[in-house]
Design a protein around this motif. Sequence first.
Motif, short mmCIF file in Angstrom:
data_model
loop_
_atom_site.label_atom_id
_atom_site.label_comp_id
_atom_site.label_asym_id
_atom_site.label_seq_id
_atom_site.Cartn_x
_atom_site.Cartn_y
_atom_site.Cartn_z
N VAL A 134 -26.90 -31.24 -42.73
CA VAL A 134 -26.16 -30.26 -41.95
C VAL A 134 -26.61 -28.88 -42.40
N ARG A 135 -26.69 -28.00 -41.41
CA ARG A 135 -27.15 -26.65 -41.71
C ARG A 135 -26.16 -25.70 -41.05
N CYS A 136 -25.26 -25.15 -41.86
CA CYS A 136 -24.29 -24.17 -41.34
C CYS A 136 -24.91 -22.80 -41.60
N TYR A 138 -24.70 -18.60 -41.16
CA TYR A 138 -23.86 -17.44 -40.89
C TYR A 138 -24.77 -16.22 -40.82
N TYR A 139 -24.72 -15.54 -39.67
CA TYR A 139 -25.55 -14.36 -39.46
C TYR A 139 -24.64 -13.14 -39.46
N PRO A 140 -24.62 -12.36 -40.56
CA PRO A 140 -23.73 -11.19 -40.58
C PRO A 140 -24.21 -10.15 -39.57
N GLY A 150 -32.49 -13.12 -37.46
CA GLY A 150 -31.48 -13.97 -38.10
C GLY A 150 -32.20 -15.21 -38.63
N LEU A 151 -33.14 -15.69 -37.83
CA LEU A 151 -33.99 -16.81 -38.23
C LEU A 151 -35.30 -16.63 -37.48
N LYS A 152 -36.41 -16.59 -38.23
CA LYS A 152 -37.67 -16.25 -37.57
C LYS A 152 -38.18 -17.41 -36.71
N PRO A 153 -39.14 -17.12 -35.82
CA PRO A 153 -39.62 -18.16 -34.91
C PRO A 153 -40.09 -19.40 -35.67
N HIS A 154 -39.67 -20.56 -35.21
CA HIS A 154 -40.02 -21.81 -35.87
C HIS A 154 -39.81 -22.97 -34.91
N CYS A 155 -40.36 -24.13 -35.27
CA CYS A 155 -40.02 -25.38 -34.60
C CYS A 155 -39.24 -26.19 -35.61
N ASP A 156 -38.30 -27.02 -35.16
CA ASP A 156 -37.59 -27.86 -36.10
C ASP A 156 -38.49 -29.03 -36.50
N GLY A 157 -38.52 -29.33 -37.79
CA GLY A 157 -39.37 -30.42 -38.27
C GLY A 157 -38.71 -31.78 -38.17
N LEU A 162 -29.08 -31.53 -33.40
CA LEU A 162 -27.91 -31.27 -32.54
C LEU A 162 -27.28 -29.98 -33.04
N LEU A 163 -27.09 -29.06 -32.15
CA LEU A 163 -26.68 -27.71 -32.56
C LEU A 163 -25.43 -27.25 -31.82
N MET A 164 -24.52 -26.70 -32.60
CA MET A 164 -23.31 -26.09 -32.04
C MET A 164 -23.41 -24.60 -32.30
N VAL A 165 -23.41 -23.79 -31.25
CA VAL A 165 -23.55 -22.34 -31.46
C VAL A 165 -22.21 -21.63 -31.27
N ASP A 166 -22.14 -20.43 -31.79
CA ASP A 166 -20.97 -19.57 -31.66
C ASP A 166 -20.62 -19.43 -30.18
N VAL A 210 -40.53 -23.72 -29.68
CA VAL A 210 -40.44 -22.63 -30.65
C VAL A 210 -39.17 -21.84 -30.32
N HIS A 211 -38.35 -21.61 -31.33
CA HIS A 211 -37.12 -20.85 -31.10
C HIS A 211 -36.85 -19.92 -32.28
N ARG A 212 -35.94 -18.99 -32.08
CA ARG A 212 -35.61 -18.01 -33.12
C ARG A 212 -34.18 -17.52 -32.89
N VAL A 213 -33.65 -16.81 -33.86
CA VAL A 213 -32.33 -16.20 -33.70
C VAL A 213 -32.49 -14.70 -33.94
N VAL A 214 -32.03 -13.90 -32.98
CA VAL A 214 -32.07 -12.45 -33.18
C VAL A 214 -30.73 -11.99 -33.76
N GLU A 220 -20.91 -10.62 -35.97
CA GLU A 220 -21.43 -11.72 -36.79
C GLU A 220 -21.52 -12.97 -35.92
N ARG A 221 -22.25 -13.96 -36.40
CA ARG A 221 -22.45 -15.17 -35.59
C ARG A 221 -22.52 -16.38 -36.52
N LEU A 222 -22.12 -17.54 -35.96
CA LEU A 222 -22.12 -18.78 -36.75
C LEU A 222 -22.74 -19.92 -35.94
N SER A 223 -23.47 -20.79 -36.60
CA SER A 223 -23.91 -22.01 -35.93
C SER A 223 -23.87 -23.17 -36.92
N VAL A 224 -23.73 -24.37 -36.39
CA VAL A 224 -23.74 -25.58 -37.22
C VAL A 224 -24.71 -26.56 -36.59
O1 LIG Z 1 -28.36 -20.58 -35.28
C1 LIG Z 1 -28.93 -21.09 -34.31
O2 LIG Z 1 -28.52 -20.96 -33.16
C2 LIG Z 1 -30.20 -21.88 -34.50
C3 LIG Z 1 -30.42 -22.42 -35.88
C4 LIG Z 1 -31.75 -23.10 -36.00
O3 LIG Z 1 -32.63 -22.98 -35.18
C5 LIG Z 1 -32.00 -23.96 -37.17
O4 LIG Z 1 -31.13 -24.03 -38.06
O5 LIG Z 1 -33.09 -24.57 -37.22
#
Ligand SMILES: O=C(O)CCC(=O)C(=O)O
Length: 279
Positions: A134-136, A138-140, A150-157, A162-166, A210-214, A220-224
């Motif tokens: 699990v990856r919680c 928090y983006y202040p 918030g998170l630079k461009p990447h692909c998930d490995g 499964l992602l729950m966004v704010d 490829v995705h990223r978070v600005v 602030e923002r949260l995702s799980v």
């Molecule tokens: O916070 C998000 O919406 C995405 C998070 C994400 O891409 C990740 O944890 O790999």
Amino acid sequence: MQLSNHGVETTIMDDMMIASREFFKRPLEDKKRYTNLIGGEEFQFEGYGNDQVRSPDQILDWSDRLYLKVEPEDERRIALWPTHPENFRDILHNFTIKCGGVKDNLLRAMAKLLQLHDDDYFVDQLGEKAETNVRCSYYPECPRPELVFGLKPHCDGTVLTLLMVDDSVGGLQVLRDGVWWDVPIVPHTLLVIIGDQTEIMSNGFFKSPVHRVVTNAKKERLSVALDYSVDHEREIEPSAQLIDEKRPALYMKVKVKDYIAGLYEHFSQGTMVIDTLQI
Ligand SMILES: O=C(O)CCC(=O)C(=O)O
Ligand SMILES: [Fe+2]
């Protein structure tokens, strides 16, 4: 891909978001009990903190995270699971169980779509010791959003994420045909992100985006996220059923453990590890 009618009760989703938010609101001293820095120095993946610092010129992301292995269940390091809020551990456990069913159904539907002989192809590939984290995040709020991600461009490995966004603050963007698109917020849906391991096993029929978070100057923002991976000791390769003369194997066989290690190495430099496997 946005998934509604997924069968995870809205209360379980809300509880997970609330519990994560409460954790991040705790005083720093309290969160540090779960630190991802052993002795204040040596980085480990699990725990609370920031990116691993691999070089002095690395650009860090504007986020705090809590990263925990939730499966296999007997490998949980429960000491790193927050005890505040009090129900955090139970909530995370329930959330994991519920989402596990969604993940299996998705993997079966994907095998069907590719007309593999066995609908359980991907589920079986995960292996007995499949790893779920699990990856919680928090983006202040960020005073200079133009300077940092918030998170630079990447692909998930992963196999998939499964992602729950704010539900009130956006920020997630996907790259498509050279353009960054905002992912719309639809409350109580689960976002499905196809990961590199599926791209490899499906011989490129499924692509890992490829995705990223600005960052956001005001909010602030949260995702799980739940990250599903094949057992790290296993190897993955394109399914023999998806290879023929017209479409040869596009990726080399790789041990998952080595792939994940390469992923973090590349991530810190802002490059993509999957490119190194292309034949
Ligand atoms: O916070 C998000 O919406 C995405 C998070 C994400 O891409 C990740 O944890 O790999
Ligand atoms: Fe991601």
